[in-house]
Scaffold this active site. Structure first.
Site, PDB file in Angstrom:
ATOM      1  N   HIS A 136       1.256   4.868   4.541  1.00 52.90           N
ATOM      2  CA  HIS A 136       0.370   5.473   3.549  1.00 52.90           C
ATOM      3  C   HIS A 136       0.738   6.930   3.301  1.00 52.90           C
ATOM      4  CE1 HIS A 136      -3.268   2.506   3.779  1.00 52.90           C
ATOM      5  NE2 HIS A 136      -2.093   1.889   3.698  1.00 52.90           N
TER       6      HIS A 136
ATOM      7  N   SER B 213       0.814  -1.220   0.000  1.00 52.31           N
ATOM      8  CA  SER B 213       0.000   0.000   0.000  1.00 52.31           C
ATOM      9  C   SER B 213       0.845   1.267   0.000  1.00 52.31           C
ATOM     10  CB  SER B 213      -0.943   0.007   1.212  1.00 52.31           C
ATOM     11  OG  SER B 213      -1.853  -1.060   1.142  1.00 52.31           O
TER      12      SER B 213
END
Length: 242
Positions: A177, A126
């Site tokens: 992230h 991610s």
């Protein structure tokens, strides 16, 4: 641009780097679930564990980018890469795309090492995928002619939703992230930074956001809720990172 119409063979031929990354995702997943392999060894050796990295196992800054905690985690990250990777691989070329992807993931994992406890363990791509989002935002701001207005709006919408959901979902590596996104943005912004383009893009984004808010205000509340639920469901799997 984000709609895939190629056959399987064409996809592999046109986007070899994306295809290779997804193949690695699948291969490592199978190695961790099929009983003929030492499943736990792969997790113990390739996952990101801050304590082990501090003790000199520096490969753990890269290998977690390709490891996943389960089938759903692997599937949605790979699916996200299929959707958003090919266009950027075509724009940048395979070598530069791989550089952006891996360096964004590395930045995300280094930030995790510096800001999370020594006992913190993480896997998932991610951070690198958020790096692609960040690079797209840099393109929108400094090379807007590379993307159509419609595709730019799609990217902006997905980025906003993804960043919001980062703070709402449990078991998310928020640090990865955010810093993956920031790293990708810098990699895209630094080579093309132009003060005038930056100012124009800020104004365009503000106008776009204002128009979206006005459009939503005239819609039925039920319709807004339904669309919000669809977006949230679509993004939940992508954000199931530990």
């Amino acid at each position: 641009m984000f709609t895939r119409t190629e056959s399987f063979r064409e996809f592999i031929r046109f986007y070899p780097v994306v295809s290779t990354i997804i193949t690695i995702h699948l291969a490592l997943y199978l190695l961790t679930v099929l009983p003929i392999f030492p499943n736990y060894w792969f997790f113990e050796t390739l996952s990101g564990v801050n304590l082990y990295i501090m003790e000199g196992e520096y490969w753990r800054l890269i290998t977690p980018i390709f490891m996943h905690s389960g089938f759903t985690h692997m599937l949605f990250n790979s699916f996200s890469l299929v959707l958003f990777g090919p266009a950027l691989e075509r724009i940048l070329g395979g070598g530069r795309f791989l550089f952006v992807y891996l360096l964004s993931g590395l930045i995300a994992n280094v930030a995790t090492l510096l800001l999370e406890p020594l006992t913190y363990t993480h896997v998932g791509s991610s951070g690198a995928i958020f790096g692609l989002f960040g690079y797209y935002i840099a393109i929108i701001m400094f090379r807007k002619h590379w993307l159509s207005k419609q595709n730019s709006q799609i990217i902006l919408t997905l980025c906003v939703i993804s960043l919001i959901m980062t703070f709402l979902q449990p078991n998310i590596n928020i640090t990865a992230h955010l810093f993956g996104f920031f790293g990708g943005f810098l990699l895209g912004a630094i080579p093309y930074f132009n003060k005038r383009d930056f100012s124009d893009s800020i104004k365009s984004t503000a106008n776009w956001a204002g128009n979206k808010r006005k459009a939503i205000s005239f819609q039925s509340p039920w319709k807004v809720l339904i669309w919000a639920a669809i977006f949230i469901i679509a993004i939940l799997g992508f954000l199931t990172q530990k």
